[in-house]
Design a protein around this motif. Structure first.
Motif, PDB file in Angstrom:
ATOM      1  N   GLN A   1      21.044 -21.743 -27.908  1.00 43.54           N
ATOM      2  CA  GLN A   1      20.800 -20.852 -26.792  1.00 43.54           C
ATOM      3  C   GLN A   1      20.650 -19.422 -27.298  1.00 43.54           C
ATOM      4  O   GLN A   1      21.254 -19.037 -28.299  1.00 43.54           O
ATOM      5  CB  GLN A   1      21.936 -20.934 -25.778  1.00 43.54           C
ATOM      6  N   VAL A   2      19.829 -18.658 -26.587  1.00 42.23           N
ATOM      7  CA  VAL A   2      19.567 -17.274 -26.965  1.00 42.23           C
ATOM      8  C   VAL A   2      19.968 -16.365 -25.819  1.00 42.23           C
ATOM      9  O   VAL A   2      19.660 -16.637 -24.656  1.00 42.23           O
ATOM     10  CB  VAL A   2      18.069 -17.070 -27.289  1.00 42.23           C
ATOM     11  N   GLN A   3      20.647 -15.284 -26.139  1.00 44.15           N
ATOM     12  CA  GLN A   3      20.938 -14.241 -25.152  1.00 44.15           C
ATOM     13  C   GLN A   3      20.130 -13.010 -25.500  1.00 44.15           C
ATOM     14  O   GLN A   3      20.070 -12.611 -26.669  1.00 44.15           O
ATOM     15  CB  GLN A   3      22.433 -13.933 -25.128  1.00 44.15           C
ATOM     16  N   LEU A   4      19.523 -12.422 -24.481  1.00 43.44           N
ATOM     17  CA  LEU A   4      18.631 -11.290 -24.678  1.00 43.44           C
ATOM     18  C   LEU A   4      19.151 -10.069 -23.930  1.00 43.44           C
ATOM     19  O   LEU A   4      19.557 -10.176 -22.764  1.00 43.44           O
ATOM     20  CB  LEU A   4      17.230 -11.639 -24.160  1.00 43.44           C
ATOM     21  N   VAL A   5      19.100  -8.924 -24.601  1.00 38.58           N
ATOM     22  CA  VAL A   5      19.545  -7.680 -23.982  1.00 38.58           C
ATOM     23  C   VAL A   5      18.492  -6.606 -24.219  1.00 38.58           C
ATOM     24  O   VAL A   5      18.216  -6.241 -25.375  1.00 38.58           O
ATOM     25  CB  VAL A   5      20.898  -7.212 -24.546  1.00 38.58           C
ATOM     26  N   GLU A   6      17.907  -6.128 -23.118  1.00 38.36           N
ATOM     27  CA  GLU A   6      16.903  -5.069 -23.224  1.00 38.36           C
ATOM     28  C   GLU A   6      17.553  -3.689 -23.204  1.00 38.36           C
ATOM     29  O   GLU A   6      18.635  -3.509 -22.621  1.00 38.36           O
ATOM     30  CB  GLU A   6      15.909  -5.142 -22.053  1.00 38.36           C
ATOM     31  N   SER A   7      16.877  -2.746 -23.815  1.00 34.21           N
ATOM     32  CA  SER A   7      17.323  -1.350 -23.777  1.00 34.21           C
ATOM     33  C   SER A   7      16.115  -0.454 -23.991  1.00 34.21           C
ATOM     34  O   SER A   7      15.034  -0.932 -24.353  1.00 34.21           O
ATOM     35  CB  SER A   7      18.385  -1.085 -24.849  1.00 34.21           C
ATOM     36  N   GLY A   8      16.304   0.834 -23.747  1.00 33.07           N
ATOM     37  CA  GLY A   8      15.237   1.791 -24.003  1.00 33.07           C
ATOM     38  C   GLY A   8      14.501   2.277 -22.775  1.00 33.07           C
ATOM     39  O   GLY A   8      13.633   3.146 -22.877  1.00 33.07           O
ATOM     40  N   GLY A   9      14.820   1.710 -21.618  1.00 34.01           N
ATOM     41  CA  GLY A   9      14.176   2.168 -20.398  1.00 34.01           C
ATOM     42  C   GLY A   9      14.689   3.544 -19.996  1.00 34.01           C
ATOM     43  O   GLY A   9      15.632   4.079 -20.577  1.00 34.01           O
ATOM     44  N   GLY A  10      14.047   4.114 -18.991  1.00 40.81           N
ATOM     45  CA  GLY A  10      14.479   5.417 -18.510  1.00 40.81           C
ATOM     46  C   GLY A  10      13.403   6.087 -17.685  1.00 40.81           C
ATOM     47  O   GLY A  10      12.440   5.444 -17.260  1.00 40.81           O
ATOM     48  N   LEU A  11      13.587   7.373 -17.482  1.00 45.42           N
ATOM     49  CA  LEU A  11      12.650   8.189 -16.709  1.00 45.42           C
ATOM     50  C   LEU A  11      11.782   8.991 -17.675  1.00 45.42           C
ATOM     51  O   LEU A  11      12.301   9.652 -18.573  1.00 45.42           O
ATOM     52  CB  LEU A  11      13.420   9.128 -15.780  1.00 45.42           C
ATOM     53  N   VAL A  12      10.486   8.933 -17.470  1.00 45.93           N
ATOM     54  CA  VAL A  12       9.552   9.632 -18.346  1.00 45.93           C
ATOM     55  C   VAL A  12       8.413  10.185 -17.501  1.00 45.93           C
ATOM     56  O   VAL A  12       8.069   9.601 -16.458  1.00 45.93           O
ATOM     57  CB  VAL A  12       9.027   8.691 -19.454  1.00 45.93           C
ATOM     58  N   GLN A  13       7.855  11.279 -17.929  1.00 45.36           N
ATOM     59  CA  GLN A  13       6.714  11.853 -17.215  1.00 45.36           C
ATOM     60  C   GLN A  13       5.443  11.089 -17.552  1.00 45.36           C
ATOM     61  O   GLN A  13       5.324  10.510 -18.639  1.00 45.36           O
ATOM     62  CB  GLN A  13       6.551  13.327 -17.586  1.00 45.36           C
ATOM     63  N   ALA A  14       4.514  11.118 -16.646  1.00 44.45           N
ATOM     64  CA  ALA A  14       3.220  10.496 -16.889  1.00 44.45           C
ATOM     65  C   ALA A  14       2.607  11.069 -18.159  1.00 44.45           C
ATOM     66  O   ALA A  14       2.680  12.274 -18.413  1.00 44.45           O
ATOM     67  CB  ALA A  14       2.295  10.713 -15.703  1.00 44.45           C
ATOM     68  N   GLY A  15       2.036  10.175 -18.960  1.00 48.89           N
ATOM     69  CA  GLY A  15       1.479  10.573 -20.245  1.00 48.89           C
ATOM     70  C   GLY A  15       2.445  10.427 -21.397  1.00 48.89           C
ATOM     71  O   GLY A  15       2.044  10.516 -22.566  1.00 48.89           O
ATOM     72  N   GLY A  16       3.710  10.222 -21.093  1.00 47.63           N
ATOM     73  CA  GLY A  16       4.728  10.085 -22.125  1.00 47.63           C
ATOM     74  C   GLY A  16       4.802   8.684 -22.692  1.00 47.63           C
ATOM     75  O   GLY A  16       4.001   7.804 -22.351  1.00 47.63           O
ATOM     76  N   SER A  17       5.796   8.475 -23.567  1.00 57.12           N
ATOM     77  CA  SER A  17       5.959   7.198 -24.246  1.00 57.12           C
ATOM     78  C   SER A  17       7.409   6.737 -24.174  1.00 57.12           C
ATOM     79  O   SER A  17       8.333   7.558 -24.062  1.00 57.12           O
ATOM     80  CB  SER A  17       5.563   7.322 -25.723  1.00 57.12           C
ATOM     81  N   LEU A  18       7.584   5.441 -24.244  1.00 56.41           N
ATOM     82  CA  LEU A  18       8.900   4.818 -24.362  1.00 56.41           C
ATOM     83  C   LEU A  18       8.770   3.625 -25.278  1.00 56.41           C
ATOM     84  O   LEU A  18       7.716   2.983 -25.327  1.00 56.41           O
ATOM     85  CB  LEU A  18       9.425   4.351 -23.003  1.00 56.41           C
ATOM     86  N   ARG A  19       9.865   3.307 -25.971  1.00 58.34           N
ATOM     87  CA  ARG A  19       9.910   2.066 -26.728  1.00 58.34           C
ATOM     88  C   ARG A  19      11.091   1.247 -26.237  1.00 58.34           C
ATOM     89  O   ARG A  19      12.240   1.683 -26.314  1.00 58.34           O
ATOM     90  CB  ARG A  19      10.043   2.309 -28.232  1.00 58.34           C
ATOM     91  N   LEU A  20      10.771   0.078 -25.722  1.00 54.68           N
ATOM     92  CA  LEU A  20      11.795  -0.855 -25.270  1.00 54.68           C
ATOM     93  C   LEU A  20      12.195  -1.769 -26.418  1.00 54.68           C
ATOM     94  O   LEU A  20      11.353  -2.147 -27.236  1.00 54.68           O
ATOM     95  CB  LEU A  20      11.297  -1.684 -24.097  1.00 54.68           C
ATOM     96  N   SER A  21      13.454  -2.121 -26.438  1.00 51.93           N
ATOM     97  CA  SER A  21      13.971  -3.070 -27.422  1.00 51.93           C
ATOM     98  C   SER A  21      14.571  -4.272 -26.712  1.00 51.93           C
ATOM     99  O   SER A  21      15.098  -4.147 -25.609  1.00 51.93           O
ATOM    100  CB  SER A  21      15.038  -2.415 -28.302  1.00 51.93           C
ATOM    101  N   CYS A  22      14.492  -5.406 -27.366  1.00 51.82           N
ATOM    102  CA  CYS A  22      15.085  -6.641 -26.845  1.00 51.82           C
ATOM    103  C   CYS A  22      15.874  -7.266 -27.987  1.00 51.82           C
ATOM    104  O   CYS A  22      15.284  -7.830 -28.914  1.00 51.82           O
ATOM    105  CB  CYS A  22      14.003  -7.585 -26.352  1.00 51.82           C
ATOM    106  N   ALA A  23      17.180  -7.135 -27.920  1.00 53.48           N
ATOM    107  CA  ALA A  23      18.049  -7.675 -28.960  1.00 53.48           C
ATOM    108  C   ALA A  23      18.460  -9.095 -28.603  1.00 53.48           C
ATOM    109  O   ALA A  23      18.916  -9.359 -27.487  1.00 53.48           O
ATOM    110  CB  ALA A  23      19.280  -6.806 -29.115  1.00 53.48           C
ATOM    111  N   ALA A  24      18.296  -9.998 -29.556  1.00 57.49           N
ATOM    112  CA  ALA A  24      18.602 -11.407 -29.323  1.00 57.49           C
ATOM    113  C   ALA A  24      19.816 -11.837 -30.128  1.00 57.49           C
ATOM    114  O   ALA A  24      19.991 -11.425 -31.278  1.00 57.49           O
ATOM    115  CB  ALA A  24      17.402 -12.261 -29.694  1.00 57.49           C
ATOM    116  N   SER A  25      20.620 -12.681 -29.515  1.00 59.38           N
ATOM    117  CA  SER A  25      21.752 -13.253 -30.233  1.00 59.38           C
ATOM    118  C   SER A  25      21.303 -14.511 -30.962  1.00 59.38           C
ATOM    119  O   SER A  25      20.213 -15.029 -30.717  1.00 59.38           O
ATOM    120  CB  SER A  25      22.869 -13.605 -29.257  1.00 59.38           C
ATOM    121  N   GLY A  26      22.120 -15.013 -31.837  1.00 54.99           N
ATOM    122  CA  GLY A  26      21.797 -16.252 -32.520  1.00 54.99           C
ATOM    123  C   GLY A  26      21.073 -16.030 -33.832  1.00 54.99           C
ATOM    124  O   GLY A  26      20.525 -14.962 -34.090  1.00 54.99           O
TER     125      GLY A  26
END
Length: 126
Positions: A1-26
């Motif tokens: 079994q795999v557990q997934l945890v996302e991070s990196g979201g937030g509030l950003v202005q139009a035109g900006g950038s974000l990088r989301l991460s998904c950390a997996a167990s196992g």
């Protein structure tokens, strides 16, 4: 079994950038194809991007090609979603998903995935 945890979201202005991460167990993360989906208020969950277990092949929603990039680091048990030139319509909860796939398969339908994270909110202000 795999557990997934996302991070990196937030509030950003139009035109900006974000990088989301998904950390997996196992210890078998490299056996799983990964995908990113998103769901905006009042809308159905939609496909964003997918990647094979090796990272050698990727797929994107047509409307997002050129702005979003999916990648993975199997040594870190983590998948990523780089989002550039963000627009207000990108506002949604973003989910990562995993499916055990020993071959070079990737999946664009949410029903194909076996494991899901809890989601991370991305809000783009215009």
């Amino acid at each position: 079994q795999v557990q997934l945890v996302e991070s990196g979201g937030g509030l950003v202005q139009a035109g900006g950038s974000l990088r989301l991460s998904c950390a997996a167990s196992g210890r078998t993360f490299s056996s799983y194809a990964m995908g990113w989906f998103r769901q905006a208020p009042g809308k159905e969950r939609e496909f964003v991007a997918a990647i094979t277990w090796s990272g050698g092949s990727t797929s994107y929603a047509d409307s997002l090609k050129g702005r979003f990039t999916i990648s993975r680091d199997n040594a870190k048990n983590t998948a990523y979603l780089q989002m550039n030139s963000l627009k207000a319509e990108d506002t949604a909860i973003y989910y990562c998903a995993a499916k055990r796939a020993p071959y070079l398969w990737l999946f664009v339908r949410s029903v194909d995935y076996d494991y899901w994270g809890q989601g991370t909110q991305v809000t783009v202000s215009s």
